[in-house]
Design a protein around this motif. Structure first.
Motif, PDB file in Angstrom:
ATOM      1  N   ILE A 280      -3.729  -2.588  -6.375  1.00  0.00           N
ATOM      2  CA  ILE A 280      -3.528  -2.561  -4.920  1.00  0.00           C
ATOM      3  C   ILE A 280      -4.824  -2.946  -4.207  1.00  0.00           C
ATOM      4  O   ILE A 280      -4.810  -3.708  -3.229  1.00  0.00           O
ATOM      5  CB  ILE A 280      -3.029  -1.181  -4.460  1.00  0.00           C
ATOM      6  CG1 ILE A 280      -1.625  -0.913  -5.035  1.00  0.00           C
ATOM      7  CG2 ILE A 280      -2.991  -1.091  -2.932  1.00  0.00           C
ATOM      8  CD1 ILE A 280      -1.134   0.509  -4.836  1.00  0.00           C
TER       9      ILE A 280
ATOM     10  N   TYR B  44       0.827  -1.219   0.000  1.00  0.00           N
ATOM     11  CA  TYR B  44       0.000   0.000   0.000  1.00  0.00           C
ATOM     12  C   TYR B  44       0.855   1.259   0.000  1.00  0.00           C
ATOM     13  O   TYR B  44       0.344   2.378  -0.066  1.00  0.00           O
ATOM     14  CB  TYR B  44      -1.001   0.017   1.164  1.00  0.00           C
ATOM     15  CG  TYR B  44      -0.429  -0.031   2.559  1.00  0.00           C
ATOM     16  CD1 TYR B  44       0.230   1.054   3.115  1.00  0.00           C
ATOM     17  CD2 TYR B  44      -0.598  -1.159   3.356  1.00  0.00           C
ATOM     18  CE1 TYR B  44       0.738   1.009   4.410  1.00  0.00           C
ATOM     19  CE2 TYR B  44      -0.092  -1.213   4.646  1.00  0.00           C
ATOM     20  CZ  TYR B  44       0.569  -0.129   5.163  1.00  0.00           C
ATOM     21  OH  TYR B  44       1.067  -0.173   6.451  1.00  0.00           O
TER      22      TYR B  44
ATOM     23  N   GLU C  55       0.161   4.210  -2.537  1.00  0.00           N
ATOM     24  CA  GLU C  55      -0.993   5.058  -2.238  1.00  0.00           C
ATOM     25  C   GLU C  55      -0.736   5.908  -0.999  1.00  0.00           C
ATOM     26  O   GLU C  55      -1.123   7.071  -0.936  1.00  0.00           O
ATOM     27  CB  GLU C  55      -2.248   4.200  -2.050  1.00  0.00           C
ATOM     28  CG  GLU C  55      -2.721   3.554  -3.337  1.00  0.00           C
ATOM     29  CD  GLU C  55      -4.201   3.216  -3.313  1.00  0.00           C
ATOM     30  OE1 GLU C  55      -4.890   3.591  -2.348  1.00  0.00           O
ATOM     31  OE2 GLU C  55      -4.660   2.568  -4.270  1.00  0.00           O
ATOM     32  N   GLU C  56      -0.095   5.312   0.004  1.00  0.00           N
ATOM     33  CA  GLU C  56       0.197   6.045   1.233  1.00  0.00           C
ATOM     34  C   GLU C  56       1.062   7.267   0.934  1.00  0.00           C
ATOM     35  O   GLU C  56       0.787   8.373   1.421  1.00  0.00           O
ATOM     36  CB  GLU C  56       0.910   5.118   2.219  1.00  0.00           C
ATOM     37  CG  GLU C  56       1.292   5.775   3.536  1.00  0.00           C
ATOM     38  CD  GLU C  56       2.060   4.830   4.449  1.00  0.00           C
ATOM     39  OE1 GLU C  56       2.163   5.132   5.646  1.00  0.00           O
ATOM     40  OE2 GLU C  56       2.568   3.790   3.951  1.00  0.00           O
TER      41      GLU C  56
ATOM     42  N   TRP D  85      -6.008   2.791   2.144  1.00  0.00           N
ATOM     43  CA  TRP D  85      -4.703   2.361   2.652  1.00  0.00           C
ATOM     44  C   TRP D  85      -4.616   2.547   4.163  1.00  0.00           C
ATOM     45  O   TRP D  85      -3.942   1.767   4.856  1.00  0.00           O
ATOM     46  CB  TRP D  85      -3.560   3.110   1.953  1.00  0.00           C
ATOM     47  CG  TRP D  85      -3.421   4.578   2.310  1.00  0.00           C
ATOM     48  CD1 TRP D  85      -3.886   5.641   1.603  1.00  0.00           C
ATOM     49  CD2 TRP D  85      -2.772   5.121   3.479  1.00  0.00           C
ATOM     50  NE1 TRP D  85      -3.584   6.820   2.246  1.00  0.00           N
ATOM     51  CE2 TRP D  85      -2.889   6.531   3.399  1.00  0.00           C
ATOM     52  CE3 TRP D  85      -2.118   4.563   4.567  1.00  0.00           C
ATOM     53  CZ2 TRP D  85      -2.376   7.382   4.369  1.00  0.00           C
ATOM     54  CZ3 TRP D  85      -1.602   5.414   5.539  1.00  0.00           C
ATOM     55  CH2 TRP D  85      -1.732   6.800   5.439  1.00  0.00           C
TER      56      TRP D  85
ATOM     57  N   TRP E  25      -6.214  -0.521   5.598  1.00  0.00           N
ATOM     58  CA  TRP E  25      -5.374  -1.694   5.352  1.00  0.00           C
ATOM     59  C   TRP E  25      -4.201  -1.718   6.330  1.00  0.00           C
ATOM     60  O   TRP E  25      -3.852  -2.763   6.869  1.00  0.00           O
ATOM     61  CB  TRP E  25      -4.845  -1.684   3.916  1.00  0.00           C
ATOM     62  CG  TRP E  25      -5.894  -1.850   2.866  1.00  0.00           C
ATOM     63  CD1 TRP E  25      -7.064  -2.572   2.958  1.00  0.00           C
ATOM     64  CD2 TRP E  25      -5.883  -1.295   1.551  1.00  0.00           C
ATOM     65  NE1 TRP E  25      -7.767  -2.488   1.791  1.00  0.00           N
ATOM     66  CE2 TRP E  25      -7.074  -1.720   0.898  1.00  0.00           C
ATOM     67  CE3 TRP E  25      -4.994  -0.483   0.843  1.00  0.00           C
ATOM     68  CZ2 TRP E  25      -7.368  -1.346  -0.414  1.00  0.00           C
ATOM     69  CZ3 TRP E  25      -5.288  -0.113  -0.457  1.00  0.00           C
ATOM     70  CH2 TRP E  25      -6.469  -0.545  -1.074  1.00  0.00           C
TER      71      TRP E  25
END
Length: 373
Positions: free
Chosen positions: A310, A75, A78-79, A232, A235
């Motif tokens: 993702i 992730y 995206e983070e 994210w 997650w």
């Protein structure tokens, strides 16, 4: 797990110095760790190849503990693209153990003194110690004891991933905190100040980081799952709920050497195997993609940085609700299967594992064949 003599030997090609190899051979029979406290432990670490395969001043994890760390790689795009100012994102996106081109993964078979100590957070310095905020030498590891009292650096540090990163009730901890700062419970900054001032006087209370925030009525910096927030963030909170596991810290002062007398050191290396991180990633990705081929096919060719891919990955691993909720039971692939994918990557190449990497090509720190023990 027991180790055979063959698994404990260095390769003939790496043992080029007779004295070093003789020292290593003597290490195999020397009882530097009291036999009644000696245990075998297999751990893993991921870092730049230049850091070497011996975990001196490094943090490692058992298979599930390192899976917790490693799943964050998926992730990370995206983070880091989110522009989040959370403590988690600031740390992850500047962590050279995540964002480096020459990443490798190493399995290390250890013998340890099982009387463990409080964990020390060891991080690869990028110029500033991420915990103390003080300058450090780039490319070296800095280790910060997580106890308000001093750590015994000769012992292996141990941390429970669930206790550290998963929100849970901890009545023993809260009882200890109330004995020192009970009148300030839930009162934010003044509560935190009390805990900082009195931390050294707390009894053995089983407290970990989330407990202090919860006690003072504050949100943990690792609690990034919010209604309407990015997937994210949820997650990241749910991965440790899935994996659990343990982390370990092995500091230089505790490494058994040729001169270590009985009971003066806490850990020694029996064997190592290093593989390329890209191969490890493929060994995890391929079976995950086979679990839900329709989802991944809709995303087009494999692109591990695309939001579509993702989402498919974490929906398959954690279950479809894990991107929006951090309290419901998790679905997805059972952790025992994920652990098997991880361990299979370190099997001999003839059995489907990844090719072994010759770490000496990159090394600037000790290797198994150059540690005199």
């Amino acid at each position: 797990m027991p180790f055979s003599n063959s698994s404990a030997r260095t390769s003939r090609s790496s043992c080029t110095n007779f004295l070093l190899c003789a020292g290593f051979a003597s290490f195999l029979v020397a009882a530097q760790i009291p036999p009644e406290y000696a245990r075998n432990l297999t751990v893993f670490h991921i870092n730049p190849a230049s850091a070497g395969d011996i975990p001196v001043n490094m943090d490692t994890g058992d298979a599930r503990g390192d899976l917790f760390f490693y799943l964050g790689q998926f992730y990370l795009p995206e983070e880091c693209a989110s522009g989040s100012h959370s403590m988690r994102a600031r740390f992850d996106c500047k962590n050279p153990e995540r964002d480096t081109k020459d990443l490798v993964a190493t399995r290390v078979d250890l013998e340890i003194d099982y009387r463990t100590e409080t964990y020390s957070a060891c991080n690869l310095c990028n110029g500033i110690d991420p915990f103390r905020g003080t300058p450090c030498k780039k490319g070296t590891y800095v280790c910060d004891c997580e106890s308000p009292k001093a750590c015994d650096r000769r012992k292996v540090g141990k941390d429970n991933v669930t206790a550290k990163f998963v929100k849970h009730a901890n009545p023993i901890c809260f009882g200890a905190l109330r004995s020192k700062c009970g009148l300030l419970e839930g009162k934010g900054a003044i509560c935190k100040a009390c805990l900082l001032f009195r931390a050294k006087h707390l009894p053995n209370s089983t407290c970990d980081l989330p407990d202090y925030f919860q006690f003072c009525g504050a949100k943990s910096p690792f609690d990034t799952c919010e209604a309407g927030g990015p997937e994210w963030g949820c997650w990241a909170v749910n991965v440790p709920r899935k994996t659990a596991g343990f982390w370990y810290s092995t500091l230089e002062e505790g490494m058994c050497t040729e001169s270590s007398s009985l009971g003066t050191c806490g850990w020694k290396v029996i064997s190592t195997k290093t593989i390329n991180e890209k191969c490890l990633k493929d060994k995890l990705i391929s079976p995950v993609e086979k679990k839900d081929p329709d989802c991944f096919q809709e995303c087009g060719p494999r692109n591990t940085t695309s939001p579509c891919w993702i989402s498919c990955f974490f929906n398959t691993v954690l279950g479809p609700e894990a991107g929006s909720n951090a309290s419901r039971p998790l679905g997805g692939i059972p952790i025992a299967q994920l652990e098997r994918y991880w361990n299979d990557a370190f099997l001999p190449e003839k059995q489907g594992g990844c090719p072994q990497v010759d770490i000496s090509r990159f090394r600037t720190s000790p290797s198994l064949s150059t540690v005199v023990v």
